[in-house]
Scaffold this motif. Structure first.
Motif: not given
Lengths: 508, 508
Positions: A443, B107, B327, B329, B332-334, B336-337, B343
């Motif tokens: 990552k 997003n 959502y 995987h 996934r991104n910072k 959005s997290d 989004d």
């Protein structure tokens, strides 16, 4: 005071063409992944709409200054993320023409050419994919252009739902079960939600790395049998040819053999990989398609047709129209009354639709099938080149076999173990902890790559592994961009593997 | 061999601009309603896609020769059918830019500017409509751009469904009831079908001509009470401001007063008329909007924004995202997290979306609110002119009072009775039969008008009456076109009323 003054239309139209030409000329120089912070734009734009008109020059200046820094450049030759957003001059012109004509083609009579060209082009393309005659209008099937695969799945799911509910009764909706692999796109989960399918009845069947993440017909059968035993009603299977994570291929024929015994509707989602099937050497991957109920792929992904363009074929259009048609009085007309024509509003979610076929028609004509095959093959060739480079660097591994133009790779666990053993002791990490470290390092590698702004890739998380995805297919990508990208990956790996952070990994 | 060669892009782009400029210059000369027969195009085009590339010149020649005759010219100044498909130079350029950039804005991180500009523009427009702060992002609400009203209704219906099912249990889906008037667009019926609502629970409440086809809060209440008595669960009301047939206006405030007692989600569909509410004098028609859950209108109908562009605002975005979000995987991104961003994929049916906001932003900036108000007022003024002409010819009647730029009119029953009495005896017809004749004559009048190719109008069927609809709002329409159209209507009426056919009407 005329919003469609012809002199201005022409002057401004040329200006926009110039703007876009310049954009394409420079696009390789922009950071591929936008580096802005959340809410950057609110700080730059006014709070409310202007009362007075503003000239196009001022607007384009703002696009350049405020919008361009905030976009990720999907059309950059250095874009390798997700799947490509495929474009071409012909696709662009087709969208211009459709937008310019302003035709709303909800039914035949509203603009006959919009419907007829679509049905013709869908037959053309169906033939190039060697879809069985039963999917063509000449064989009582037919195709339609939707915006996205999400719509194709929702429409076919609703068609299948209505078909089964008409047999078992509307009150059984909570018993209906949808099947797919755990690699299936989230579009299915979403479509099922929208269609009122009980979320606990959407069964994502586990796949394995050892079988390249393909859905196993045996697993499908055993899942179905358990459900049937529990009084549930199987009704829909979404098989994928070219999954989002790794382009896994579900075996269509064998899956149909299972599904058909239970009267299950089978949809094939070939969103990305479908276009490759116009090349004879790739057609094998949709073998068995003659057994399915519906098949879709996105021409806006890897077929040079600008967004949005999803191609859906069904064997029995009445399944769609039975579940999606409405015929209010204001739309009544002789051609529809006498059922001489297709009314595409009854093949889709919405009433209104643009003249969708123009851009696909223009792509097919402007390039010809011969060139289109070569463009696709060229992307695959570049992916093979990349794959070979990765294989030559034994710090890396190809995570799943490459089939099309997506390469899934990562730093090998052994590379990371080796590196760790230089500092802390690798053996002190338990297995789970070690997997986490391997994922974390990969990552970090991806973040270093994307943080450079020089290329953009995304990831997949499969079988517990964080994997880098390199999707080749942006229209402007040439081999030199692939080579540059690989050098960047190596540079960042060199940096990372030599980095102190790695020597004392934190799992926080 | 490069599908995005920059010299070709520029050359062909200019060519398309020239083509469209010529099209607009000539559009008034084409038959507005296409006069082709079903399957005309299959006879003209080849059976399969070309293997070899074809030049843009050949393609544009085919467009001119084969496509143009098969389209109904929604952009003709003589187009008065359905509702307008609104265009402008700015709307067109915005779509070009969005298509040219090829950004997929599912997003925030995929292209921050696409999301941020959309949220900004929706706040801008919300303010111009004087929507309450609760619908703006600054007030914890927010807006999104969808393709069509069908999508706006489906998304809000699903949000409302999930909200109520989370309280009463998933197994109650067959008990849920949707309310609307019998004038409500078929989009609701379709959305309800897709969302798995039992069709017998979609209650279209009868309206009356005497109350201008507005939904009566009293009728709503009595329908709800019966349903509740039968153990059903009311959950969604679609109120319309500006119905398709006659631009009837449901009284939002009083309807909300009823609905809120039963926890019913209220959506306002102002697809056509919503845009007029940027003019203070029309804002009154959405009074009460502060009580509703969601509000939508189509900027592609009467707001100079080329297809597709539907604006939807909600008070509580979490209602949408709770029911529409996925959502996986790979997304996934910072940003959005950490929930720092919007989004938009979770506000709509599909995952993929274009950079939707550009065209609306360019329309607002290129013309400014001041001009946009004037354009709309000018359409209303032309509708008033037309209405006055109709009123002066006492063979005709205005069927329902005009509110915006749609005029509903017909030949008066008494005109037809008078004419009939010259030949056969009018009094020999019973009431039902007579109504049929009146409708048949008005239908014939519409067919004569449209058959001329000189203008295009459509009809409504309301309270048993066939009514001609004249919808003014095509961008190129000027007063002279309205005058010409009225003369044509009169000519055709003269012909029809003097015609033998009318003297011996057949009801076949």
């Amino acid at each position: 005071m005329n919003p469609l003054d012809l002199d201005e239309f022409k002057r401004q139209g040329y200006k926009m063409i110039d703007f876009l030409t310049d954009y394409y000329r420079n696009v390789a120089n922009y950071p591929v992944l936008s580096q802005v912070e959340p809410n950057y734009l609110r700080k730059r734009l006014p709070d409310s709409a202007p009362f007075d008109p503003q000239p196009i020059e001022a607007i384009l200046q703002d696009v350049q200054q405020h919008i361009i820094p905030g976009i990720s450049h999907w059309l950059s030759p250095n874009y390798f993320a997700y799947f490509p957003s495929s474009v071409s001059t012909a696709g662009f012109l087709g969208e211009m023409l459709s937008t310019g004509l302003g035709v709303v083609g909800f039914n035949w009579v509203a603009s006959p050419a919009a419907t007829e060209l679509e049905s013709i082009v869908m037959d053309w393309l169906g033939k190039e994919l060697s879809l069985p005659e039963t999917f063509l209008f000449s064989g009582k099937g037919g195709g339609v252009l939707l915006n996205t695969t999400c719509e194709a799945i929702l429409c076919t799911l609703v068609a299948a739902r209505e078909k089964v509910l008409s047999q078992v009764g509307k009150d059984k909706i909570n018993k209906l079960v949808v099947y797919a692999s755990d690699q299936t796109h989230s579009a299915l989960e979403k479509a099922a939600k929208i269609a009122g399918i009980n979320p606990k009845n959407v069964h994502a069947i586990k796949t394995k790395k050892s079988t390249s993440f393909a859905l196993s017909p045996k697993s499908l059968l055993s899942t179905i049998l358990i459900d049937v035993g529990n009084g549930l009603i199987p009704f829909f299977l979404c098989a994928t040819v070219g999954t989002t994570a790794t382009t896994a291929i579900d075996p269509i024929g064998p899956l149909c053999s299972v599904a058909k015994n239970f009267g299950i509707w089978v949809h094939v989602d070939a969103a990305y990989a479908g276009s490759a099937c116009i090349c004879p050497e790739f057609r094998i991957f949709i073998d068995g398609v003659e057994e399915v109920n519906s098949f879709s792929f996105n021409a806006h992904k890897w077929f040079f047709t600008n967004l949005c363009c999803c191609c859906l074929w069904v064997k029995d259009p009445s399944d769609l129209t039975n579940s999606l048609s409405t015929y209010p009085h204001f739309l009544r007309n002789k051609a529809s009354d006498t059922k001489q024509v297709i009314d595409y509003k009854d093949w889709q979610i919405t009433l209104s639709r643009k003249f969708n076929a123009l851009k696909l028609w223009m792509v097919l004509r402007s390039y010809g099938i011969g060139n289109l095959r070569n463009y696709l093959r060229n992307h695959v060739k570049m992916a093979i080149t990349f794959e070979e480079h990765v294989k030559l660097d034994n710090r890396f591994e190809i995570f799943t076999p490459r089939t099309f133009s997506l390469v899934c790779f990562r730093l090998k666990p052994s590379t990371i173990a080796h590196q760790l053993s230089n500092g802390t002791k690798a053996h002190k990490y338990g297995n789970d902890e070690y997997v986490k470290i391997v994922n974390k390092v990969n990552k970090e590698l991806l973040e270093l790559i994307n943080g450079s702004g020089k290329v953009y890739m995304t990831h997949a998380f499969v079988a517990g592994a964080f994997v880098l995805r390199c999707a080749i297919g942006a229209t402007l990508t040439e081999e030199k961009h692939v080579i540059m990208m690989w050098k960047l990956v190596q540079d960042k790996a060199n940096f990372l593997l030599g980095n102190k952070l790695l020597k004392a990994p934190s799992l926080a």
